[in-house]
Design an enzyme around this catalytic site. Structure first.
Site, PDB file in Angstrom:
ATOM      1  N   ASP A  47       0.785  -1.226   0.000  1.00 43.36           N
ATOM      2  CA  ASP A  47       0.000   0.000   0.000  1.00 43.36           C
ATOM      3  C   ASP A  47       0.821   1.283   0.000  1.00 43.36           C
ATOM      4  O   ASP A  47       0.326   2.329  -0.427  1.00 43.36           O
ATOM      5  CB  ASP A  47      -0.959   0.006   1.192  1.00 43.36           C
ATOM      6  CG  ASP A  47      -2.093  -0.992   1.019  1.00 43.36           C
ATOM      7  OD1 ASP A  47      -2.322  -1.435  -0.127  1.00 43.36           O
ATOM      8  OD2 ASP A  47      -2.752  -1.334   2.013  1.00 43.36           O
ATOM      9  N   GLY A  73       0.115   4.791  -1.604  1.00 46.35           N
ATOM     10  CA  GLY A  73       0.108   5.936  -0.701  1.00 46.35           C
ATOM     11  C   GLY A  73      -0.801   5.692   0.476  1.00 46.35           C
ATOM     12  O   GLY A  73      -2.025   5.810   0.348  1.00 46.35           O
ATOM     13  N   TYR A  78      -8.026   1.456   7.116  1.00 45.66           N
ATOM     14  CA  TYR A  78      -7.155   1.113   8.240  1.00 45.66           C
ATOM     15  C   TYR A  78      -7.219   2.218   9.287  1.00 45.66           C
ATOM     16  O   TYR A  78      -7.027   3.396   8.975  1.00 45.66           O
ATOM     17  CB  TYR A  78      -5.709   0.945   7.778  1.00 45.66           C
ATOM     18  CG  TYR A  78      -5.452  -0.285   6.927  1.00 45.66           C
ATOM     19  CD1 TYR A  78      -5.374  -1.546   7.507  1.00 45.66           C
ATOM     20  CD2 TYR A  78      -5.275  -0.183   5.549  1.00 45.66           C
ATOM     21  CE1 TYR A  78      -5.128  -2.672   6.737  1.00 45.66           C
ATOM     22  CE2 TYR A  78      -5.021  -1.307   4.772  1.00 45.66           C
ATOM     23  CZ  TYR A  78      -4.958  -2.550   5.377  1.00 45.66           C
ATOM     24  OH  TYR A  78      -4.707  -3.658   4.606  1.00 45.66           O
ATOM     25  N   ASP A  96      23.341   2.457  18.006  1.00 47.86           N
ATOM     26  CA  ASP A  96      22.033   3.087  17.807  1.00 47.86           C
ATOM     27  C   ASP A  96      21.146   2.074  17.088  1.00 47.86           C
ATOM     28  O   ASP A  96      21.389   1.748  15.921  1.00 47.86           O
ATOM     29  CB  ASP A  96      22.199   4.363  16.979  1.00 47.86           C
ATOM     30  CG  ASP A  96      20.913   5.172  16.898  1.00 47.86           C
ATOM     31  OD1 ASP A  96      19.896   4.744  17.470  1.00 47.86           O
ATOM     32  OD2 ASP A  96      20.933   6.239  16.252  1.00 47.86           O
ATOM     33  N   TYR A 117     -10.169  -1.258   1.512  1.00 50.33           N
ATOM     34  CA  TYR A 117      -9.914  -1.375   2.947  1.00 50.33           C
ATOM     35  C   TYR A 117      -9.725  -0.024   3.610  1.00 50.33           C
ATOM     36  O   TYR A 117      -9.123   0.885   3.043  1.00 50.33           O
ATOM     37  CB  TYR A 117      -8.685  -2.247   3.219  1.00 50.33           C
ATOM     38  CG  TYR A 117      -9.045  -3.676   3.550  1.00 50.33           C
ATOM     39  CD1 TYR A 117      -9.656  -3.981   4.762  1.00 50.33           C
ATOM     40  CD2 TYR A 117      -8.806  -4.712   2.658  1.00 50.33           C
ATOM     41  CE1 TYR A 117     -10.015  -5.291   5.071  1.00 50.33           C
ATOM     42  CE2 TYR A 117      -9.151  -6.018   2.957  1.00 50.33           C
ATOM     43  CZ  TYR A 117      -9.756  -6.305   4.174  1.00 50.33           C
ATOM     44  OH  TYR A 117     -10.120  -7.590   4.483  1.00 50.33           O
ATOM     45  N   ASP A 156      15.526   5.021  21.658  1.00 49.48           N
ATOM     46  CA  ASP A 156      16.769   5.580  22.204  1.00 49.48           C
ATOM     47  C   ASP A 156      16.640   5.563  23.723  1.00 49.48           C
ATOM     48  O   ASP A 156      16.062   6.480  24.319  1.00 49.48           O
ATOM     49  CB  ASP A 156      16.994   7.018  21.710  1.00 49.48           C
ATOM     50  CG  ASP A 156      17.436   7.083  20.260  1.00 49.48           C
ATOM     51  OD1 ASP A 156      17.732   6.023  19.685  1.00 49.48           O
ATOM     52  OD2 ASP A 156      17.467   8.196  19.700  1.00 49.48           O
ATOM     53  N   PHE A 162      19.297  -4.966   4.684  1.00 46.14           N
ATOM     54  CA  PHE A 162      19.640  -4.246   5.913  1.00 46.14           C
ATOM     55  C   PHE A 162      20.363  -5.173   6.890  1.00 46.14           C
ATOM     56  O   PHE A 162      21.174  -4.723   7.709  1.00 46.14           O
ATOM     57  CB  PHE A 162      18.374  -3.721   6.603  1.00 46.14           C
ATOM     58  CG  PHE A 162      17.640  -2.632   5.870  1.00 46.14           C
ATOM     59  CD1 PHE A 162      17.939  -2.299   4.558  1.00 46.14           C
ATOM     60  CD2 PHE A 162      16.627  -1.924   6.495  1.00 46.14           C
ATOM     61  CE1 PHE A 162      17.250  -1.296   3.891  1.00 46.14           C
ATOM     62  CE2 PHE A 162      15.930  -0.917   5.850  1.00 46.14           C
ATOM     63  CZ  PHE A 162      16.245  -0.614   4.535  1.00 46.14           C
ATOM     64  N   PHE A 193      -4.475   8.658   1.443  1.00 46.08           N
ATOM     65  CA  PHE A 193      -5.914   8.454   1.523  1.00 46.08           C
ATOM     66  C   PHE A 193      -6.450   8.648   2.941  1.00 46.08           C
ATOM     67  O   PHE A 193      -7.452   8.048   3.316  1.00 46.08           O
ATOM     68  CB  PHE A 193      -6.274   7.071   0.986  1.00 46.08           C
ATOM     69  CG  PHE A 193      -5.961   6.920  -0.480  1.00 46.08           C
ATOM     70  CD1 PHE A 193      -6.756   7.527  -1.429  1.00 46.08           C
ATOM     71  CD2 PHE A 193      -4.843   6.209  -0.901  1.00 46.08           C
ATOM     72  CE1 PHE A 193      -6.463   7.412  -2.783  1.00 46.08           C
ATOM     73  CE2 PHE A 193      -4.536   6.089  -2.250  1.00 46.08           C
ATOM     74  CZ  PHE A 193      -5.345   6.693  -3.200  1.00 46.08           C
TER      75      PHE A 193
END
Length: 756
Positions: free
Chosen positions: A374, A378, A461, A662, A459, A519, A651, A382
C-alpha cells in the site's frame, strides 16, 4: 372617573403580566431542571510550554509545497508538465514531501547542542518521456532554492526503471478511455444481457505482470453499485499498457464466466454461438450498502472533558501530562511520531508506519497473483476527514493535513488527524484488600490517542498511537472497509467462502510493518531477550524430593542476523532494547517490545516477488541505525516486485554489531483474514488488527503512574472523602460539554479523473 378606570386597568395589566412572568419562569425551570450547566470552555487546568522541536519533522506547509512545485516547474531542462492529468508520455511531478533530516543533526538540535538542520523537500519526478524516474532534494526551504539529484545516493543507481512507477491519475484516465472503446463499445450485446447495460466499475490487480519491466494489468469488473468490491460480475481483462504511447496499448486476455479468450471478437463469437455459458443479469438488492437497515434512534455514550482538555496540540507537537512528541503524516507511509519523551527523557526518536501488505488467493487472475503493497499507492495519501463521534470522539481535537501527490496543486485534507484523551474502560491498575488491611487503591486507564484513518481502495485502516500514564506506548492498526471478492467459478471455494450470490470472499493475509527507533538513555543500546525454562531442583528442606521450578533465562544478541527473529520459528517471549545504565535495583534500564499479531504465513522466499516484502519474514528485526535505511519498503516496490529498489533483507545481510549501537526495531504484525458472511456488508474492526506495545522494563524504579493525579485511594470510613478520591466529588464537577457543530468536508479532495 376616567382616572380611576385607567388605574384599575393598569393594576389588572400588571397583575396579568406578573402571572405570565411567573408561568414562564416555572416552564423554563421545568424544561431545564434535567439539564446540567455548560462546562466553561476557558477552564484549562493543564498548561504546557511548547517549543519548536517538532518543526524539524513537520510536514510541508501549503506555501512550502507551492514554492517547491513552482521552482521545479521553472527548471526548463526538466520539461515537467503542469497538468494534473499528465499523459503517460509526459514528465510529471508525482510526489513532494518533507525530507527528514539526518538523525545526528536532528539530535544535536533537539538536545541543544547544535543549530536547526536546513529544511528540505523530497521531489519524485516521473520522466515517462525519457524512460526513467528520478528523485531530488530541494532546499533550503525559506531560502534561495536549489535542487540536487539524490537518486544514486539513495538507490545506488543513477536512474530508476520507468515501469516501476505507480499508475498516475493521467494514466488511469487513458486506461478508462481504453476500456470504454476497446471493451464496452465492442461488447455492447454482452454488456446489456450479462451486465444490465450499466457501466461496470474496474478494480485492478497488482503487481502488473510476472517479471521486471512488465506493465500488464488484470482488471476485474464489478456492478455499478456503492460497495462495488463485493459485486463481482464474472468478467476480467488483461491490458498491456507498457508503452508510453497509449495508442499502442492492447488487450492480451479476457476471462468471461471462468473461460479465457484471446480477443474481444473471440468472446463475442462464442457468446453468439452459445459455446460459452452465459452470465444472465438480474436485479438484486444492494447488500453492500452501508445505509442502516433500520433508522438510527438516540445517541450512544459520549465522553467530555469536565475540567478542560489535559493535552495540548500546537503545530505538530503534542503535550500530554508527562508525554511530549512531534507528529506527521507521510503521503506514502502514513502516520509517524518523533522525539517521543516521557518525563523529559527521550524514549524513541521515531515511531512510524512503514508498509501494509496483503497477499490474496483465488482461481481467477484478477486476484490470483495479487499482492498489494500500500505504500506504493500511498497510505497517508488516503487519510480523509474524520467523522466526529464515529471515527473519533466528538470532542477530540482535529488537525488538517496538506499533501502533494499525483496532482498539480497542494491538497488540504481537513480534520484528517484527531487527538483525544480516552478512558480505556478498564483500570490501569487496582487492588482491593480483603485480608488484614482493608483498603482500595486504583487508577482509571486514561490514555492519549493520536489517530488517522486511511481508506485505501476497499480497505480502511485505523491507525492509533497510544500513550499511557504508565510510560508505555502502543502502535496498533485495525482493519475495516470492504473485503475484496471474485466471481464464483469451479474451484473458487478452495480460496475462501461464499458470502453472497456468485460472490467469493477471497482468503488473504494482512502484514503491517512498523519502525521503532528506540533511544533508551541515549543512542548506545543493546538487544536482550528473556524467557523461562523449568529447572529440576532439589528441595532444600527435603533433599530427597525434587520439583520443576521456573527459572529466568537471559541472553544478549550481538549481531543483526542473530536478532532477525523470523515468524514460524521459536523466539523468546521478552524482547528488550536496553541501556547499559541500571536502575536502583541493579538491572539494565530497558523498554520491552511486545508484539500482538495473528498473522498468516508469509509468502515463500522462493517466489520472485518476495524480495519486495522481505521485511515480513521477521516478527522483530533489530538493525543498526543508518540514515539511508530510512524505510523498509518504497514507492516503487509494487510495480517492480522482482527487483525492488528497497529489499529489507539487505539491511541485515552485512550482519553488523548491535552491541552499544544506535538500534532500530522493525516490527511486523498482522492477521489472516478468511472472509465470512459477517464481512457483509463491512468487515468490523473487532479482532482484525495487530500492533506493538513498548513497555518500560526496569526503566524506572517503580511504576510511574503512582504519581498520576488520577489515582484513587480510600479505606473504611473515608469512602466519601475527596482528598484521594475525586470520584466521590464527581457530582460537584458535573457539566455538559460545549460541542463544536457537526461539519464534514471529506468529499472535497477525493480522486478526480476529469477536469472540474
Amino acid at each position: 372617573m376616567v382616572a380611576q378606570v385607567e388605574k384599575s386597568y393598569c393594576k389588572y395589566l400588571l397583575i396579568f403580566l406578573g402571572l405570565i412572568s411567573v408561568i414562564c419562569n416555572i416552564v423554563f425551570i421545568c424544561l431545564n431542571s434535567g439539564k446540567v450547566p455548560k462546562c466553561q470552555t476557558t477552564q484549562q487546568i493543564w498548561k504546557y510550554d511548547h517549543n519548536d522541536h517538532g518543526s524539524v519533522f513537520a510536514d510541508l506547509s501549503e506555501d512550502e509545497y507551492q514554492q517547491v512545485r513552482d521552482f521545479m516547474w521553472a527548471q526548463k531542462d526538466l520539461e515537467i508538465s503542469r497538468s494534473a492529468f499528465a499523459k503517460p508520455n509526459e514528465n510529471f511531478i508525482f510526489l513532494i514531501e518533507v525530507a527528514l533530516p539526518k538523525k545526528a543533526d536532528a539530535l544535536r538540535f533537539l538536545d541543544g547542542k547544535g543549530s536547526k538542520p536546513a529544511r528540505e523537500a523530497s521531489v519524485v519526478v516521473f520522466y515517462r518521456a525519457r524512460g526513467y524516474l528520478k528523485e531530488y532534494a530541494v532546499g533550503p526551504l525559506g531560502g534561495s532554492l536549489t535542487y540536487r539529484d539524490v537518486t544514486e545516493e539513495k538507490y545506488s543507481q543513477p536512474e530508476l526503471k520507468v515501469n516501476a512507477c505507480p499508475v498516475t491519475i493521467g494514466e488511469y484516465v487513458k486506461l478508462f478511455e481504453f476500456l470504454h472503446h476497446e471493451v464496452s463499445i465492442k461488447m455492447e450485446k454482452i454488456m446489456k444481457e450479462s451486465f444490465g447495460g450499466q457501466p461496470l466499475l474496474p478494480f485492478e490487480g497488482m503487481p502488473r505482470g510476472v517479471k521486471s519491466g512488465d506493465r500488464e494489468t488484470w482488471v476485474s469488473f464489478f456492478r455499478f453499485e456503492s460497495g462495488m468490491y463485493i459485486h463481482p460480475v464474472g468478467f476480467e481483462v488483461q491490458i498491456n499498457h507498457q508503452s508510453a504511447n497509449s495508442s499502442q496499448w492492447f488487450l492480451k486476455k479476457l476471462l468471461y464466466n471462468g473461460r479465457y479468450f484471446d480477443t474481444v471478437d473471440d468472446l463475442n463469437e462464442a457468446y453468439d454461438n452459445g459455446t460459452v455459458t452465459k452470465i444472465v443479469y438480474k436485479d438484486i438488492f444492494n447488500y453492500a450498502s452501508l445505509k442502516p437497515r433500520s433508522k438510527p434512534t438516540g445517541l450512544g455514550p459520549q465522553q467530555s472533558y469536565l475540567q478542560g482538555k489535559r493535552f495540548s496540540v500546537k503545530d505538530n507537537q503534542v503535550m500530554y501530562m508527562d508525554w511530549s512528541f512531534a507528529f506527521g503524516l507521510s503521503s506514502l507511509t502514513g502516520m509517524r511520531a518523533f522525539d517521543i519523551r516521557f518525563k523529559g527523557e527521550r524514549i524513541a526518536y521515531e515511531l512510524s508506519v512503514q508498509e501494509a501488505m496483503s497477499v490474496y488467493g483465488s482461481v481467477t487472475p484478477g486476484m490470483m497473483l495479487t499482492k498489494f503493497l500500500d505504500s506504493s499507492i500511498g497510505i497517508g495519501r488516503f487519510a480523509h476527514e474524520l467523522v466526529r463521534g464515529v471515527d473519533c470522539p466528538y470532542g477530540a481535537s482535529y488537525v488538517d493535513t496538506y499533501r502533494y501527490i499525483d496532482t498539480n496543486y497542494t491538497q488540504r485534507f481537513r480534520n484528517s488527524i484527531c487527538v483525544f484523551e480516552h478512558d480505556i474502560g478498564r483500570p490501569l491498575r487496582r487492588h482491593f484488600s480483603d485480608f488484614f488491611h482493608n483498603k482500595y487503591g486504583g487508577m482509571a486507564n486514561s490514555a492519549l490517542i493520536i489517530r488517522s484513518i486511511t481508506a485505501i481502495g476497499n480497505y480502511d485502516y485505523v491507525w492509533d498511537f497510544i500513550f499511557y500514564q504508565s510510560g508505555s506506548v502502543e502502535a496498533r492498526v485495525h482493519a475495516t472497509g470492504y473485503i475484496s471478492s471474485s466471481y464464483i467459478i469451479d474451484g473458487s471455494l478452495r480460496h475462501g467462502h461464499r458470502v453472497a450470490e456468485n460472490t467469493l470472499g477471497n482468503i488473504h493475509t494482512h502484514f503491517i510493518n512498523f519502525k521503532v527507533d528506540l533511544d533508551i538513555l541515549g543512542v548506545k543500546n543493546r538487544f536482550q531477550t528473556k524467557d523461562m525454562t523449568f529447572e529440576e531442583t532439589a528441595l532444600p528442606w527435603m533433599p530427597e524430593r525434587k520439583a520443576k521450578v521456573p527459572r529466568l533465562v537471559e541472553k544478549q544478541l550481538n549481531s543483526e542476523q542473530e536478532a532477525a527473529l523470523r515468524y514460524g520459528q521459536p523466539m523468546p517471549r521478552y524482547l528488550h532494547v536496553a541501556s547499559n545504565h541500571t536502575n536502583r535495583w541493579g538491572h539494565n534500564r530497558s523498554y520491552r517490545i511486545q508484539v500482538f499479531s495473528f498473522a498468516g504465513d508469509h509468502l515463500p522466499e522462493s517466489e520472485p516477488e518476495e524480495s519486495s516484502m522481505s521485511w515480513a519474514r521477521y516478527k522483530v528485526a533489530i538493525t543498526k541505525h543508518k540514515d539511508l535505511e530510512q524505510t523498509s519498503s518504497s514507492l516503487y516496490s509494487q510495480n517492480d516486485m522482482w527487483s525492488p529498489m528497497v529489499d529489507f533483507s539487505r539491511f541485515i545481510a552485512d550482519n553488523e554489531s548491535i552491541v552499544d549501537e544506535d538500534l532500530v526495531a522493525w516490527i511486523t504484525a498482522g492477521f489472516l483474514h478468511i472472509p465470512h458472511a459477517e464481512d457483509i456488508p463491512n468487515t468490523v474492526t473487532i479482532g482484525n488488527g495487530g500492533g506493538v506495545i513498548l513497555r518500560p522494563h526496569n526503566y524506572f524504579d517503580e511504576d510511574p503512574s503512582i504519581y498520576s493525579p488520577d489515582g484513587v485511594f480510600f479505606e473504611p470510613g473515608s469512602e466519601s472523602s475527596c482528598e484521594y478520591n475525586k470520584m466521590a466529588c464527581l457530582k460537584d464537577d458535573m457539566c455538559a460539554s460545549a460541542l463544536e457543530p457537526f461539519t464534514y468536508h471529506g468529499f472535497e479532495e477525493v480522486m478526480k479523473f476529469q477536469e472540474s
